[in-house]
Motif scaffolding. Structure first.
Motif, PDB file in Angstrom:
ATOM      1  N   LEU A 169      -3.415   3.688   2.863  1.00 60.99           N
ATOM      2  CA  LEU A 169      -3.795   3.531   4.260  1.00 60.99           C
ATOM      3  C   LEU A 169      -3.166   4.635   5.098  1.00 60.99           C
ATOM      4  CD1 LEU A 169      -3.300  -0.320   4.787  1.00 60.99           C
ATOM      5  CD2 LEU A 169      -5.473   0.895   4.524  1.00 60.99           C
ATOM      6  N   LEU A 170      -3.872   5.004   6.161  1.00 59.29           N
ATOM      7  CA  LEU A 170      -3.344   5.915   7.170  1.00 59.29           C
ATOM      8  C   LEU A 170      -3.085   5.102   8.431  1.00 59.29           C
ATOM      9  CD1 LEU A 170      -2.834   8.847   8.293  1.00 59.29           C
ATOM     10  CD2 LEU A 170      -5.215   8.774   9.059  1.00 59.29           C
ATOM     11  N   MET A 178       2.471  -4.722  14.277  1.00 57.74           N
ATOM     12  CA  MET A 178       1.043  -4.534  14.015  1.00 57.74           C
ATOM     13  C   MET A 178       0.695  -3.053  14.004  1.00 57.74           C
ATOM     14  SD  MET A 178      -0.289  -7.640  13.846  1.00 57.74           S
ATOM     15  CE  MET A 178      -1.992  -7.109  13.793  1.00 57.74           C
ATOM     16  N   THR A 179      -0.365  -2.705  13.303  1.00 55.47           N
ATOM     17  CA  THR A 179      -0.947  -1.373  13.476  1.00 55.47           C
ATOM     18  C   THR A 179      -1.893  -1.431  14.669  1.00 55.47           C
ATOM     19  OG1 THR A 179      -2.916  -1.799  12.118  1.00 55.47           O
ATOM     20  CG2 THR A 179      -0.918  -1.054  10.982  1.00 55.47           C
ATOM     21  N   ARG A 180      -2.239  -0.278  15.225  1.00 52.79           N
ATOM     22  CA  ARG A 180      -3.260  -0.228  16.268  1.00 52.79           C
ATOM     23  C   ARG A 180      -3.781   1.176  16.462  1.00 52.79           C
ATOM     24  NH1 ARG A 180      -0.860  -1.116  22.383  1.00 52.79           N
ATOM     25  NH2 ARG A 180      -2.991  -0.516  22.897  1.00 52.79           N
ATOM     26  N   ASP A 181      -4.987   1.252  17.043  1.00 52.46           N
ATOM     27  CA  ASP A 181      -5.555   2.505  17.541  1.00 52.46           C
ATOM     28  C   ASP A 181      -5.750   3.573  16.477  1.00 52.46           C
ATOM     29  OD1 ASP A 181      -3.454   2.025  20.427  1.00 52.46           O
ATOM     30  OD2 ASP A 181      -5.458   1.231  20.046  1.00 52.46           O
ATOM     31  N   GLY A 182      -6.193   3.172  15.311  1.00 49.00           N
ATOM     32  CA  GLY A 182      -6.501   4.174  14.287  1.00 49.00           C
ATOM     33  C   GLY A 182      -5.845   3.878  12.963  1.00 49.00           C
ATOM     34  N   THR A 183      -6.426   2.949  12.206  1.00 52.80           N
ATOM     35  CA  THR A 183      -5.937   2.618  10.870  1.00 52.80           C
ATOM     36  C   THR A 183      -7.094   2.820   9.899  1.00 52.80           C
ATOM     37  OG1 THR A 183      -4.536   0.927  11.907  1.00 52.80           O
ATOM     38  CG2 THR A 183      -4.690   0.903   9.517  1.00 52.80           C
ATOM     39  N   PHE A 184      -6.840   3.604   8.858  1.00 53.63           N
ATOM     40  CA  PHE A 184      -7.931   4.010   7.975  1.00 53.63           C
ATOM     41  C   PHE A 184      -7.530   3.854   6.520  1.00 53.63           C
ATOM     42  CE2 PHE A 184     -10.399   5.893  11.351  1.00 53.63           C
ATOM     43  CZ  PHE A 184      -9.452   6.269  12.284  1.00 53.63           C
ATOM     44  N   ALA A 185      -8.492   3.584   5.692  1.00 55.82           N
ATOM     45  CA  ALA A 185      -8.260   3.626   4.249  1.00 55.82           C
ATOM     46  C   ALA A 185      -8.171   5.085   3.818  1.00 55.82           C
ATOM     47  CB  ALA A 185      -9.373   2.918   3.504  1.00 55.82           C
ATOM     48  N   ILE A 186      -7.373   5.333   2.791  1.00 55.15           N
ATOM     49  CA  ILE A 186      -7.354   6.640   2.127  1.00 55.15           C
ATOM     50  C   ILE A 186      -7.828   6.412   0.699  1.00 55.15           C
ATOM     51  CG2 ILE A 186      -5.981   8.639   1.410  1.00 55.15           C
ATOM     52  CD1 ILE A 186      -3.970   7.930   3.597  1.00 55.15           C
ATOM     53  N   ILE A 237      -9.326  10.731   3.870  1.00 56.43           N
ATOM     54  CA  ILE A 237      -9.431   9.615   4.815  1.00 56.43           C
ATOM     55  C   ILE A 237     -10.823   9.027   4.669  1.00 56.43           C
ATOM     56  CG2 ILE A 237      -9.355   8.926   7.236  1.00 56.43           C
ATOM     57  CD1 ILE A 237      -7.436  11.303   7.693  1.00 56.43           C
ATOM     58  N   ALA A 238     -10.871   7.719   4.444  1.00 53.83           N
ATOM     59  CA  ALA A 238     -12.143   7.060   4.189  1.00 53.83           C
ATOM     60  C   ALA A 238     -12.487   6.147   5.374  1.00 53.83           C
ATOM     61  CB  ALA A 238     -12.071   6.303   2.868  1.00 53.83           C
ATOM     62  N   GLU A 239     -12.906   4.924   5.062  1.00 56.82           N
ATOM     63  CA  GLU A 239     -13.417   4.057   6.114  1.00 56.82           C
ATOM     64  C   GLU A 239     -12.295   3.503   6.987  1.00 56.82           C
ATOM     65  OE1 GLU A 239     -13.306   3.356   2.968  1.00 56.82           O
ATOM     66  OE2 GLU A 239     -12.552   1.325   2.637  1.00 56.82           O
ATOM     67  N   PRO A 240     -12.624   3.162   8.249  1.00 56.35           N
ATOM     68  CA  PRO A 240     -11.623   2.526   9.110  1.00 56.35           C
ATOM     69  C   PRO A 240     -11.406   1.072   8.686  1.00 56.35           C
ATOM     70  CG  PRO A 240     -13.734   2.598  10.227  1.00 56.35           C
ATOM     71  CD  PRO A 240     -13.915   3.334   8.944  1.00 56.35           C
ATOM     72  N   VAL A 241     -10.234   0.554   8.968  1.00 52.32           N
ATOM     73  CA  VAL A 241      -9.930  -0.850   8.676  1.00 52.32           C
ATOM     74  C   VAL A 241      -9.375  -1.528   9.922  1.00 52.32           C
ATOM     75  CG1 VAL A 241      -9.515  -0.407   6.220  1.00 52.32           C
ATOM     76  CG2 VAL A 241      -7.601  -0.353   7.834  1.00 52.32           C
ATOM     77  N   ARG A 242      -9.540  -2.829   9.968  1.00 46.68           N
ATOM     78  CA  ARG A 242      -9.000  -3.599  11.091  1.00 46.68           C
ATOM     79  C   ARG A 242      -7.474  -3.617  11.013  1.00 46.68           C
ATOM     80  NH1 ARG A 242     -13.376  -7.154   9.551  1.00 46.68           N
ATOM     81  NH2 ARG A 242     -15.130  -6.760  10.947  1.00 46.68           N
ATOM     82  N   ASN A 243      -6.881  -3.869  12.137  1.00 48.23           N
ATOM     83  CA  ASN A 243      -5.427  -3.808  12.215  1.00 48.23           C
ATOM     84  C   ASN A 243      -4.741  -4.818  11.301  1.00 48.23           C
ATOM     85  OD1 ASN A 243      -5.080  -1.691  14.158  1.00 48.23           O
ATOM     86  ND2 ASN A 243      -5.879  -3.105  15.701  1.00 48.23           N
ATOM     87  N   LEU A 244      -3.568  -4.445  10.879  1.00 50.88           N
ATOM     88  CA  LEU A 244      -2.792  -5.246   9.936  1.00 50.88           C
ATOM     89  C   LEU A 244      -1.408  -5.507  10.488  1.00 50.88           C
ATOM     90  CD1 LEU A 244      -3.834  -3.122   6.891  1.00 50.88           C
ATOM     91  CD2 LEU A 244      -4.205  -5.580   6.987  1.00 50.88           C
ATOM     92  N   ARG A 245      -0.857  -6.634  10.108  1.00 46.08           N
ATOM     93  CA  ARG A 245       0.556  -6.916  10.400  1.00 46.08           C
ATOM     94  C   ARG A 245       1.388  -6.460   9.216  1.00 46.08           C
ATOM     95  NH1 ARG A 245       3.770  -9.244  13.482  1.00 46.08           N
ATOM     96  NH2 ARG A 245       2.121 -10.083  14.835  1.00 46.08           N
ATOM     97  N   PHE A 246       2.473  -5.778   9.494  1.00 52.13           N
ATOM     98  CA  PHE A 246       3.374  -5.384   8.422  1.00 52.13           C
ATOM     99  C   PHE A 246       4.655  -6.197   8.485  1.00 52.13           C
ATOM    100  CE2 PHE A 246       6.897  -3.092  10.371  1.00 52.13           C
ATOM    101  CZ  PHE A 246       6.405  -2.663  11.587  1.00 52.13           C
ATOM    102  N   SER A 247       5.280  -6.355   7.349  1.00 55.10           N
ATOM    103  CA  SER A 247       6.600  -6.964   7.231  1.00 55.10           C
ATOM    104  C   SER A 247       7.331  -6.109   6.214  1.00 55.10           C
ATOM    105  CB  SER A 247       6.474  -8.419   6.769  1.00 55.10           C
ATOM    106  OG  SER A 247       7.744  -9.005   6.634  1.00 55.10           O
ATOM    107  N   TYR A 289       0.827  -1.196   0.000  1.00 54.06           N
ATOM    108  CA  TYR A 289       0.000   0.000   0.000  1.00 54.06           C
ATOM    109  C   TYR A 289       0.864   1.249   0.000  1.00 54.06           C
ATOM    110  CZ  TYR A 289      -4.230  -2.592   1.378  1.00 54.06           C
ATOM    111  OH  TYR A 289      -5.318  -3.435   1.427  1.00 54.06           O
ATOM    112  N   GLU A 290       0.319   2.314  -0.569  1.00 56.31           N
ATOM    113  CA  GLU A 290       0.851   3.636  -0.295  1.00 56.31           C
ATOM    114  C   GLU A 290       0.296   4.027   1.082  1.00 56.31           C
ATOM    115  OE1 GLU A 290      -0.254   6.629  -3.143  1.00 56.31           O
ATOM    116  OE2 GLU A 290       1.387   7.951  -2.537  1.00 56.31           O
ATOM    117  N   VAL A 291       1.138   4.535   1.952  1.00 56.46           N
ATOM    118  CA  VAL A 291       0.674   4.816   3.306  1.00 56.46           C
ATOM    119  C   VAL A 291       1.102   6.210   3.755  1.00 56.46           C
ATOM    120  CG1 VAL A 291       0.663   2.401   4.070  1.00 56.46           C
ATOM    121  CG2 VAL A 291       2.711   3.793   4.403  1.00 56.46           C
TER     122      VAL A 291
END
Lengths: 452, 481
Positions: A360-361, A381-389, A394-404, A226-228
């Motif tokens: 994503l934000l 992991m992401t937490r406490d505020g992850t959103f689609a852009i 800023i659009a809808e919120p998304v569930r947390n994601l693991r990054f590598s 993703y672009e973030v």
């Protein structure tokens, strides 16, 4: 809080009592004193509230090319003498250390100047004021459950040795964090400064509440690239780990750091400049390292080109460079860049988000760990505020994601750097700081999702 | 110290505390690191101080000082009470403690050889012999041996009449070899990673490790990893060695069953838990083979004591029985929330300067049957991973990714080729539901984790985990790169 009980004169006098300890070729005394209060709250009430007065004295002794350290947390002469005796006894039983270049000599390394990042009001903040700050945060959370800390304190460091090194510096720090859980989603806010009057308690609570409210109805985001836009707390975490795996000379010498093979090469976008700079206006630190060597600004990544690393006397000699004043106190770990600063860009927050078509934000990261040091590959992991852009908004919120993701690869695809700087205290230490803006990254890899 | 602590209690109660405890800690530790023929670090540390914890109108206050002169008792107690009064200004639900009889006891952890009586020369010599044997190739860039020793005496007095004097001795050591080839870096450790392995006990623990005897193999494996193929990606049968099972238990069972986490008290930093109090007795945490206890009485465990830092007697309790969640780790403040009328004794603080928190004691996966070879024999195609290298899990303890130093393919019941950078991912209850074998008592040992982090301000705690190798079906594996 009562403030510090050990000042420069007292520290100097204590050190002086053992600097010429019989049987030694050199003695170094490092004194660390602190007084801090941490008011911790959860479920919208204060749950733990602590104040503590601490002292640590490190006595490093050299004899016949052998070294050892003994520490105590008492300043009485008998305890200092016992520490010196223990250190000498241990050093005599040790092996010669041919890589040791000697204790710092002010005639060679210069005399360190204190930074004095000090605020009297912060040093003396009483528990009642911290409690009032918590109430202010809670008042701004729209009745949602909130958790976090309000912390204030003062730290002082003195380094003295038998060669004439004599330095003392102190700093204060205030921290406020807020995690709001409104039952459907969570949001995060934090702020930190050397001066408590810089902190806006309501703003911290308000931001966390806004993010939680915006997080309702989160859906899944598919793993992938993703672009973030990474907000400053997330950027600070990546910088902390980049420092841990890559910016120290010992890791370079041992071949574990990317700087071992890529110094002088382009490792990040040209807009990226990262330095270790304890004197930056937003940094919180001291003017010397734990050998008493003046702490210099070190360009670690300069306009995308790898420079660095930070050194201490030992590793500087091995690399045939001047020491940068970053001895961490641990020969095992080596020198450490503890005041990392990512220099600001020119983009507003709206600019950063506005240039993203689909991305994503990320507010902050959680439980980050190292997968591979040379490539700076991390997971977390992401937490406490992850959103689609979407389409620059800023659009809808998304569930947390693991990054590598490799931090360097991410920095290599930076397309925008924010113009607002934020300062952060370390998660698990009282020393150092990280200063960072938000950034936009062209490509950031998420490997899986979770259920919340 | 007792006079100091008595004076602090008296001052706290006089100032209005309805409950007070005072705890002193005197500790001595020694940390040694030898790299090649050089002593990289040799540090002996002494620390002493005390902390006073009070309840005033149902609000906690805590103050601590390194000043152990008797005169500081009153000022420190007064500070704790002042802090508690500040707490009360932002308090919704006053703290109530479940009862605990006021114990009066003294206890020391057993040991055979006092590690502080062993000379530095002997310790350095032991590590240097091992590090020499690690260097099996010019590719070995770091050959390091470490040794850690701690003795800690804690005296606990309470306004309820408790008076407990405990001393623990922890000893450990380890070796690690790091091989480097260009940008490829691989590390292999023995007996465990991140400074080896620690237990409650004395120098007999270090001697039993026989570091030098394992050094050559450790170095050879580090070198072999440089050119080993990457761990294959896919969904497969995974067998973990006991060291990695320790990490799995720690992160995905130990932490989520800390009741303070469940109640949201750690939310802002370490996170919360995917389990809640209504899940007690009904939530399927894992397969029926999975039985996990919280046991502060485990011999040799880093989490073994006689009484916790609230004066609660050490206990063994079930957390997961036959795969069902049946218990939490509790404190006097939190036990009632889980329907218990007594704490199961898990409160500990790092040092004298910290407020005690619920900390894992020894969280043990009980043994099953058979040997590691028996577990492998039933695997047609899978992966065997050994020695923890990395760990990351989400803030509710569900989505995890863990990595190991080394792995081997399993083909038709036997270990095959070595693979590097192995990692596996999972969702906690799904992962544990896939556990279909746990090795038996002959393979079970108590591992020590000396660096469990929690709390604000941050505290590091030593905890234990008794584990044996275990097998899990349908796990997503791959490489960390």
């Amino acid at each position: 809080m009562s403030g510090l009980r050990v000042g420069a004169d007292e520290a100097r006098a204590a050190a002086a009592s053992i600097l010429d300890w019989p049987g030694t070729d050199g003695v170094e005394v490092t004194i660390h004193a602190s007084n801090a209060g941490v008011t911790r709250y959860a479920n919208s009430q204060i749950i733990q509230n602590t104040e503590r007065d601490e002292l640590r004295v490190y006595v490093r002794v050299v004899t016949g090319g052998r070294l050892a350290i003994a520490t105590t947390n008492q300043l009485g002469r008998d305890r200092l003498e016992r520490a010196a005796a223990h250190a000498l006894e241990a050093a005599r039983s040790s092996l010669p250390d041919e890589g040791f270049t000697g204790l710092a000599d002010p005639g060679q390394v210069g005399r360190a100047e204190a930074i004095g990042r000090l605020d009297d009001e912060t040093a003396g903040t009483p528990a009642t004021n911290r409690a009032a700050a918590v109430r202010a945060i809670l008042a701004a959370t729209n009745g949602a459950s909130a958790a976090g800390v309000v912390e204030t304190g003062i730290q002082a460091y003195g380094v003295f040795n038998s060669n004439g090194i004599d330095c003392f510096d102190s700093f204060t720090r205030a921290i406020a964090t807020a995690l709001v859980d409104d039952g459907e989603a969570t949001g995060w806010g934090e702020t930190s400064s050397h001066a408590v009057t810089d902190l806006d308690w309501e703003a911290v609570g308000r931001l966390a509440a806004q993010k939680a409210a915006a997080g309702h109805g989160a859906g899944d985001a598919q793993p992938g690239d993703y672009e973030v836009v990474l907000e400053a707390p997330a950027v600070a975490t990546l910088l902390d780990y980049l420092s841990y795996v890559g910016f120290g000379a010992k890791q370079v010498i041992d071949g574990e750091s990317f700087l071992a093979t890529r110094t002088g090469s382009e490792v990040a976008a040209p807009s990226v400049t990262i330095a270790d700079d304890a004197r930056h206006p937003r940094s919180v630190g001291i003017g010397f390292d734990f050998e008493g060597v003046p702490r210099r600004r070190v360009d670690l990544i300069d306009s995308g080109i790898a420079r660095g690393p930070v050194t201490d006397l030992r590793t500087a000699a091995q690399m045939d460079v001047s020491p940068s004043g970053h001895y961490s106190g641990s020969n095992e770990f080596g020198p450490y860049a503890s005041n990392v600063v990512l220099e600001v860009g020119d983009q507003s927050y709206e600019d950063l988000v506005g240039s993203v078509d689909r991305g994503l934000l990320v507010t902050r990261f959680h439980y980050v760990n190292v997968l591979d040091r040379p490539s700076t590959l991390l997971t977390g992991m992401t937490r406490d505020g992850t959103f689609a852009i979407r389409d620059g908004a800023i659009a809808e919120p998304v569930r947390n994601l693991r990054f590598s993701q490799s931090v360097l690869d991410a920095l290599g695809s930076v397309t925008g750097i924010g113009r607002d700087l934020h300062a952060f205290a370390p998660d698990f230490s009282s020393f150092g700081s990280t200063v960072a803006p938000a950034i936009r990254v062209g490509r950031f890899h998420f490997s899986s999702g979770t259920t919340h | 110290m007792e006079d100091l602590l008595e004076a602090a209690l008296d001052a706290a109660v006089s100032a209005g505390a309805s409950y007070a405890d005072a705890r002193s800690v005197e500790s001595t530790s020694e940390a040694l690191s030898v790299r090649g023929e050089v002593v990289e670090a040799l540090e002996r540390s002494d620390s002493e101080g005390f902390g006073v914890r009070v309840l005033v109108d149902g609000a906690w206050g805590f103050a601590a000082s390194y000043d152990t002169a008797r005169e500081s008792a009153a000022s420190t107690a007064a500070a704790a009470v002042e802090v508690a009064r500040a707490t009360a200004t932002a308090l919704e639900r006053p703290v109530e403690l479940v009862p605990e009889p006021p114990h009066r006891a003294a206890w020391s952890s057993p040991l055979e050889v006092d590690p502080f009586t062993v000379s530095v020369e002997e310790k350095v010599g032991l590590l240097a012999a091992a590090t020499r044997a690690l260097v099996v190739s010019p590719a070995i860039r770091i050959a390091r041996g470490t040794m850690d020793v701690l003795r800690q005496r804690t005296i606990f007095l309470s306004s309820e009449g408790a008076a407990i004097d405990q001393t623990v001795t922890h000893t450990g050591a380890g070796i690690e070899a790091t091989a480097v080839d260009g940008s490829e870096v691989q590390t292999r450790s023995y007996p465990g990673s991140f400074r080896g392995h620690l237990e409650a006990g004395g120098y007999e623990i270090v001697r039993a490790m026989d570091l030098a005897a394992h050094a050559e193999r450790t170095g050879e494996e580090a070198v072999a990893l440089l050119t080993a193929p990457h761990c294959p990606a896919g969904e497969t049968t995974l067998v973990l060695d006991g060291h990695q099972v320790m990490l799995q238990v720690h992160e995905s069972v130990g932490h989520p069953t800390e009741l303070d986490r469940v109640l949201g008290m750690e939310a802002a930093f370490a996170g919360t838990s995917f389990v809640g109090i209504p899940d007690l007795g009904s939530l399927r945490y894992g397969s029926e083979l999975v039985n996990i206890t919280s046991d502060a009485t485990t011999p040799g465990g880093l989490g073994t004591f006689a009484y916790d830092d609230e004066g609660v007697e050490a206990q063994r309790v079930d957390l997961v029985r036959d795969g069902i969640l049946v218990g939490f780790q509790t404190s006097r403040e939190t036990a009632a929330a889980a329907g218990a009328d007594r704490s199961n004794g898990t409160m500990r603080a790092e040092g004298w300067e910290n407020f005690p928190l619920i900390r894992m004691t020894n969280v043990n996966l009980l043994p099953g049957r058979g040997s590691l070879d028996d577990l492998l024999a039933d695997v047609d195609d899978g992966i065997y991973m050994a020695t923890n290298k990395s760990w990351s899990i989400d803030d509710k303890r569900k989505n995890f990714q863990f990595g190991c130093e080394i792995a081997w393919e399993i083909k038709k019941g036997r270990l095959g080729r070595m693979v590097r950078n192995p990692r596996y991912t999972g969702i906690t209850p799904v992962f544990w539901a896939g556990c279909d074998a746990i090795a038996g008592p002959e393979e079970w040992r108590v591992w020590g984790t000396p660096n469990c982090g929690k709390g604000q301000p941050g505290q590091t705690m030593r905890v234990g985990h008794g584990t044996a190798p275990a097998r899990f079906r349908n796990v997503s594996t791959g490489t960390a790169q």
